[in-house]
Scaffold this active site. Structure first.
Site, PDB file in Angstrom:
ATOM      1  CG  HIS A  20      -2.024   0.966   1.193  1.00 54.55           C
ATOM      2  ND1 HIS A  20      -3.111   0.816   0.357  1.00 54.55           N
ATOM      3  CD2 HIS A  20      -2.243   2.120   1.882  1.00 54.55           C
ATOM      4  CE1 HIS A  20      -3.953   1.821   0.536  1.00 54.55           C
ATOM      5  NE2 HIS A  20      -3.443   2.625   1.452  1.00 54.55           N
ATOM      6  CE  LYS A 165      -7.858   8.218   0.469  1.00 54.11           C
ATOM      7  NZ  LYS A 165      -7.891   8.820   1.808  1.00 54.11           N
ATOM      8  CE  LYS A 167      -3.836   7.052   1.063  1.00 55.57           C
ATOM      9  NZ  LYS A 167      -3.898   8.082   2.122  1.00 55.57           N
ATOM     10  CG  ASP A 196      -4.717  11.319   0.913  1.00 58.05           C
ATOM     11  OD1 ASP A 196      -4.247  12.454   1.097  1.00 58.05           O
ATOM     12  OD2 ASP A 196      -4.846  10.472   1.822  1.00 58.05           O
ATOM     13  CD  GLU A 222      -7.613  12.466   2.483  1.00 56.08           C
ATOM     14  OE1 GLU A 222      -7.340  12.137   3.651  1.00 56.08           O
ATOM     15  OE2 GLU A 222      -8.153  11.691   1.663  1.00 56.08           O
ATOM     16  CG  ASP A 247      -6.563  13.326   6.782  1.00 54.27           C
ATOM     17  OD1 ASP A 247      -6.956  13.269   7.964  1.00 54.27           O
ATOM     18  OD2 ASP A 247      -5.993  12.360   6.244  1.00 54.27           O
ATOM     19  CE  LYS A 271      -7.639   9.921   8.285  1.00 55.16           C
ATOM     20  NZ  LYS A 271      -6.251  10.004   7.777  1.00 55.16           N
ATOM     21  CD  GLU A 324     -10.050   7.545   4.037  1.00 56.05           C
ATOM     22  OE1 GLU A 324      -9.920   7.947   2.875  1.00 56.05           O
ATOM     23  OE2 GLU A 324      -9.204   7.743   4.929  1.00 56.05           O
TER      24      GLU A 324
END
Length: 370
Positions: A20, A165, A167, A196, A222, A247, A271, A324
């Site tokens: 990831h 989304k 990255k 993001d 983001e 964020d 979050k 998410e």
């Protein structure tokens, strides 16, 4: 009233289904800091504290969360009786500064125990769920354009997700923009694509990048610039019709007030770890609602415990940009008996008392760090 008798913590290492890739790290394993709160009358609550890539994302690591609980918070809380999370949070905040990830794990465990004691789900303790099904996107973050397109098409065909989304931010701007727009073109106009940047751009780069992403049909950007540049974030939100999701720049209700008061127009990523727990995250949500700022349910790539704790909070809100909460899907395994139900671009909120999930003791022992 709940009396806390003891706290126990584990570091649980679980591999991910694929690498990831983020702007600050590439993850092949996720570490969950799990806490067990034993209360009087045999009531047990479970909580989770999780971050991204150890210390690469923020100031708390799983190891530090465990240390903070065992060394400072456990002696403070054990033997104390609390009527609810407000009193618990007040005591923790009065004696321990920061450490919101560790506090979030403890607030989650307390809510789980309180819900079990009262026979109600955590969502009921937080105001009551508006829905038991919440939208959930998937992040395409292999770092390879062709692989991400194939993964997105497969998940669309399976009916698991319809929003994605990406990255970006680890590579140069031109490469990242080509990557994002190629995926947008391949998956089609009906599919919502967000990106993001994880604070990787400076203001000038962000202006150029957002212009190109806006023209290419990207729906949301983001945290394009560093968290400390609130004025830059506000200026970007006012300059483009492409919405910005704050964020890292917005953790508490005070952060939310400062951005909204400065004229920010976009959305806030909630979050529970940033805020210090599910109930604390709702304080930021209420500031956003009062200011007309949209909401989004963010993840620290938690396992099922942290994901469900977040979902109970998000279920009490109108989340204009969805959530998410896909963290458990990124893991090859988990430590709960029954996995969450992800289907048709949504996830189902468990309905049992407390968090509504049961720990698999064998898996907890298997994955716990020795």
């Amino acid at each position: 009233m709940l009396t806390i008798e003891s706290l126990a913590c584990w570091l649980v290492d679980i591999p991910t289904v694929r690498p990831h890739k983020l702007s600050m790290a590439t993850m092949g394993c996720q570490t969950l800091m799990i806490v067990r709160m034993q209360c009087a009358d045999g009531v047990v609550g479970w909580g989770e504290g999780t971050t991204i890539g150890g210390l690469s994302y923020g100031a708390e690591s799983p190891e530090a969360m465990k240390l903070a609980i065992e060394t400072y918070l456990s002696p403070l809380l054990c033997g104390q009786t609390f009527s609810g999370v407000a009193a618990l949070a007040e005591m923790m905040n009065a004696s321990v500064k920061g450490n919101t990830f560790a506090k979030s794990a403890l607030e989650t465990a307390f809510l789980d125990a309180q819900g079990k004691a009262l026979g109600v789900p955590v969502s009921a303790l937080l105001g009551g769920a508006l829905s038991d099904r919440l939208p959930v996107l998937w992040t395409l973050a292999s770092g390879d354009t062709a692989k991400d397109i194939d993964e997105g098409k497969r998940l669309l065909a399976e009916g698991r997700h319809d929003t994605f989304k990406l990255k970006i931010g680890a590579r140069d701007l031109a490469t990242d923009v080509r990557h994002a727009l190629a995926i947008k073109t391949a998956l089609g106009d009906e599919v919502s694509i967000r990106v993001d940047v994880n604070q990787a751009w400076d203001f000038t780069t962000a202006v150029k990048g957002m212009s190109q992403l806006q023209d290419g049909g990207i729906c949301l950007v983001e945290q394009p610039i560093p968290l400390w540049d609130q004025q830059g974030l506000i200026a970007l939100s006012q300059r483009f019709t492409l919405p910005i999701l704050a964020d890292e720049a917005v953790a508490t209700s005070h952060d939310g007030y400062a951005l909204a008061n400065g004229g920010f127009s976009g959305a806030f990523a909630l979050k529970i770890a940033k805020a210090g727990g599910p109930a604390q995250a709702l304080k930021l949500a209420h500031v956003a609602q009062a200011a007309g700022v949209a909401l989004y349910g963010g993840t620290m790539l938690e396992g099922t415990l942290g994901t469900v704790a977040s979902l109970h909070a998000w279920s009490t809100l109108k989340m204009q940009w969805g959530t998410e909460m896909f963290g458990p899907l990124l893991l090859k395994d988990d430590i709960v008996v029954t996995p969450l139900d992800f289907s048709q671009g949504q996830v189902t909120l468990p309905q049992g008392p407390g968090l509504g999930v049961e720990i698999d003791d064998d898996k907890l022992r298997f994955y716990a760090r020795k």
